[in-house]
Design an enzyme around this catalytic site. Structure first.
Site, PDB file in Angstrom:
ATOM      1  N   ASP A 344       0.853  -1.187   0.000  1.00  0.00           N
ATOM      2  CA  ASP A 344       0.000   0.000   0.000  1.00  0.00           C
ATOM      3  C   ASP A 344       0.897   1.249   0.000  1.00  0.00           C
ATOM      4  O   ASP A 344       2.112   1.174   0.196  1.00  0.00           O
ATOM      5  CB  ASP A 344      -0.976  -0.023   1.186  1.00  0.00           C
ATOM      6  N   GLU A 539     -10.763   6.951   4.364  1.00  0.00           N
ATOM      7  CA  GLU A 539      -9.784   6.339   5.275  1.00  0.00           C
ATOM      8  C   GLU A 539      -9.922   6.875   6.702  1.00  0.00           C
ATOM      9  O   GLU A 539     -11.034   7.037   7.202  1.00  0.00           O
ATOM     10  CB  GLU A 539      -8.372   6.495   4.694  1.00  0.00           C
TER      11      GLU A 539
END
Ligand code: BGC
Ligand code: BGC
Length: 649
Positions: A344, A539
């Site tokens: 990521d 997020e």
């Protein structure tokens, strides 16, 4: 969270505050103006781009390429760079050639020319321009361009946007999920992007997590079915790929929906999954088993940790459990994944404070490509040092490169490296929007209905429409829409709920009254529709310890519901919220989720052209103190159970 991430998060926080503050109107105006200015930029870009290189490949298969590649060429293949990094800090787009860069990505909002949005043809010009440099390398190995097409090709202005996965899950329609992924695939192909960082196949167990909406369901069985339906839509059946499909990503492996409150940034995102392997195998692993069976091409590792160890550093999770054969201590088979593993965004940097340690640990754990994404020169030189010091075996590098090249050959990048422009005009087409409209209407979950729905199109009554989400496309779309965090107002092409009501073909006997966000109006009416909910986030910015409706939304519901005979509340949110008060104030209540550009999907159902069919894939709590509250942990006292949804007509 390291300092860079903290910094970027702060920037986004500030930007968010501004968007939803007093300057929202100004911001909207700028966004609208920017769209008129954009085409001029495209023209300049096209004029200054060099002519595209004619492909000439120096190798014909993964093994042939591998046998001819230098170490520097291999290191480049393993490097993924953010598009905007080439124009920063003394970098240059020619570095693609110099460093043999294997992949470029757009992060959330990462459009052409350092901006967010951009039209499909601007995107195609951008990706072709990058590809042009890759094709000028000694072996002419094409790069693979990746982006987060997580609810449609959501970074691109004018793209068809679908409900976020929480809404797609509520449809329980896997054929539709495949069809939606095919629409997205075609729009992605039209921009020269060949890889989507989707689907997210997490199984969120605690809806306080800001990424809940990226998940289909708290139930691993639903998530496995829905995630694989999307993978088949992106890649074709059985990992077909070829030039008319795109590579999918199963993310974020593993435990991202299962982290413990208070262990992340700020609470759950990037936290610690404090669970046994048995729990992991039961709740988190099944969607990955199904994804691998359906030949998903790539897997992205989660920012989270498992019992204190970062997933990105966990060789057991990546090399043994995901890629290996045999079984674990519970007798659960390892997955035998043959595709490639990507890290990521800047995630390997979180392993420790020693970057050399981070690089060797991540690669030795089994990560094949690193989403650096900015300091690629440092990454490459560190990787080089670690390999030459004997800290990373050559066999590991060759395995990583082989996996990446195998995907590139399978995608047909060695025959068609540039954008297939025949897809470009399909971006946002009427046919594509019809699929999103169907998804929108099937995603709606009716939680309450005291003889008010469906509304008549021909009766004589006054219909009041209000609430801050009724005519705000950005709010309707939520996060991961044109920008990473999402926005306010007309950020792209789409239809708001209020616009859809005006276009619903109502007879003139239905008197429409739009009251927007006023809470002290003097209006009256027979029926009210009030649309409220969460303002956009992505997020960690969405982590919450209240799940409460904001006070302005609550006031709007009180106002509309007190002035009309019957009111219908529509909640646009990324998850269930604590709405006991609003439920009592309303005659009907609809969970409308977030994500879609097609407001007509809502009026299709409100006015009875279609029935409600959506069912909750998450348990709906009556108090935040019940969290984590889901069907897997024996939570009692929920307001609505998993699977709830009225289907009265
Ligand atoms: C997210 C990923 C995403 C990546 C690239 C990360 O912050 O966790 O889901 O694919 O950024 O945008
Ligand atoms: C990017 C996101 C990324 C995030 C990480 C943002 O600027 O747009 O894709 O996940 O940074 O902090």
């Amino acid at each position: 969270m390291n300092m860079y991430r903290q910094f970027t998060h702060n920037i986004h926080e500030r930007r968010r505050t501004r968007l939803f503050g007093a300057t929202a109107l100004l911001t909207t105006t700028i966004i609208v103006l920017a769209q008129f200015i954009a085409p001029a930029t495209a023209t300049t870009h096209a004029q200054t781009s060099p002519a595209l290189a004619t492909p000439s490949y120096g190798c014909t298969s993964p093994s042939d390429c591998l046998s001819k590649m230098t170490l520097a060429e291999k290191e480049g293949q393993m490097t993924q760079v953010e598009n905007n990094a080439f124009s920063q800090r003394g970098n240059s787009v020619t570095d693609i050639k110099t460093y043999f860069i294997g992949s470029v990505l757009s992060g959330g909002g990462g459009g052409p020319n350092g901006t967010s949005g951009g039209t499909a043809s601007q995107w195609a010009d951008m990706t072709d321009n990058f590809q042009n440099y890759a094709l000028q390398t000694r072996l002419g190995i094409p790069l693979i361009y990746g982006a987060d097409a997580v609810h449609g090709h959501n970074n691109v202005y004018g793209a068809t946007l679908f409900p976020h996965d929480i809404g797609m899950g509520a449809t329980h329609d896997t054929a539709l999920i495949t069809q939606a992924a095919q629409v997205t695939r075609d729009e992605v192909l039209g921009t020269g992007v060949r890889w989507t960082f989707a689907p997210c196949i997490c199984t969120p167990q605690d809806i306080r997590w800001g990424r809940t909406y990226e998940g289909y369901s708290e139930n691993p069985t639903d998530t496995a079915a829905d995630g694989s339906a999307a993978i088949v839509g992106f890649q074709g059946p059985n990992g077909a790929l070829g030039p008319t499909n795109i590579l999918a990503t199963a993310k974020h492996y593993i435990g991202d929906g299962h982290t413990a409150w208070g262990t992340g940034s700020p609470y759950l995102n990037e936290g610690d999954a404090q669970i046994t392997e048995q729990q992991m195998d039961t709740i988190d692993l099944p969607p990955y088993q199904s994804a691998v069976t359906n030949k998903v091409g790539s897997v992205m590792i989660s920012y989270s940790s498992w019992n204190g160890l970062k997933d990105h550093a966990n060789q057991y999770l990546i090399t043994t459990k995901l890629k290996g054969t045999g079984t674990d201590s519970n007798g659960t088979p390892n997955l035998g994944f043959q595709g490639f593993v990507v890290s990521d965004w800047q995630a390997i940097d979180q392993i420790s404070s020693d970057y050399n340690y981070d690089v060797r640990t991540a690669i030795n754990a089994g990560i094949d490509m690193v989403m650096v994404p900015d300091n690629y020169k440092t990454f490459i030189s560190t990787l080089d040092t670690e390999i030459k010091a004997g800290n990373i075996p050559t066999a590991r590098i060759d395995d990583a490169v082989t996996r990446i090249l195998t995907a590139k050959f399978a995608l047909g990048l060695f025959t068609q490296p540039y954008t297939d422009r025949s897809y470009t005009a399909t971006v946002g087409s009427a046919a594509h929007r019809a699929v999103a409209r169907q998804a929108e209407r099937e995603s709606l979950v009716l939680l309450k209905n005291n003889n008010v729905l469906p509304l008549s199109k021909t009766g004589s009554y006054t219909l009041v429409v209000g609430g801050d989400h009724a005519d705000n496309l950005g709010y309707q779309l939520g996060g991961w829409s044109i920008t990473w965090q999402g926005g306010s107002g007309t950020t792209t092409v789409g239809t708001t709920l209020w616009q859809a009501i005006q276009q619903a073909g109502l007879s003139s006997s239905v008197k429409l009254k739009f009251v927007g966000t006023q809470t002290k109006g003097r209006y009256t009416g027979d029926v009210g529709i009030v649309a409220v909910g969460e303002t956009p986030y992505a997020e960690g910015n969405g982590d919450t310890n209240t799940l409460a409706l904001n006070s302005s939304g609550a006031a709007e519901v009180t106002d509309v519901c007190s002035r009309v005979t019957k009111c219908i509340v529509l909640l646009f949110s990324g998850r269930p919220m604590i709405i006991n008060t609003q439920l009592n104030q309303s005659s009907a209540f609809v969970a409308a989720w977030i994500g879609s550009t097609e407001g007509e999907g809502i009026t299709d159902v409100l006015f009875g052209d279609y029935g409600f069919t959506g069912k909750l894939t998450f348990t709906w709590p009556s108090a935040v103190t019940q969290e984590p509250c889901n069907k897997n942990n024996g939570c009692t006292g929920a307001l609505f159970p998993y699977g709830f949804g009225l289907t009265p007509f």
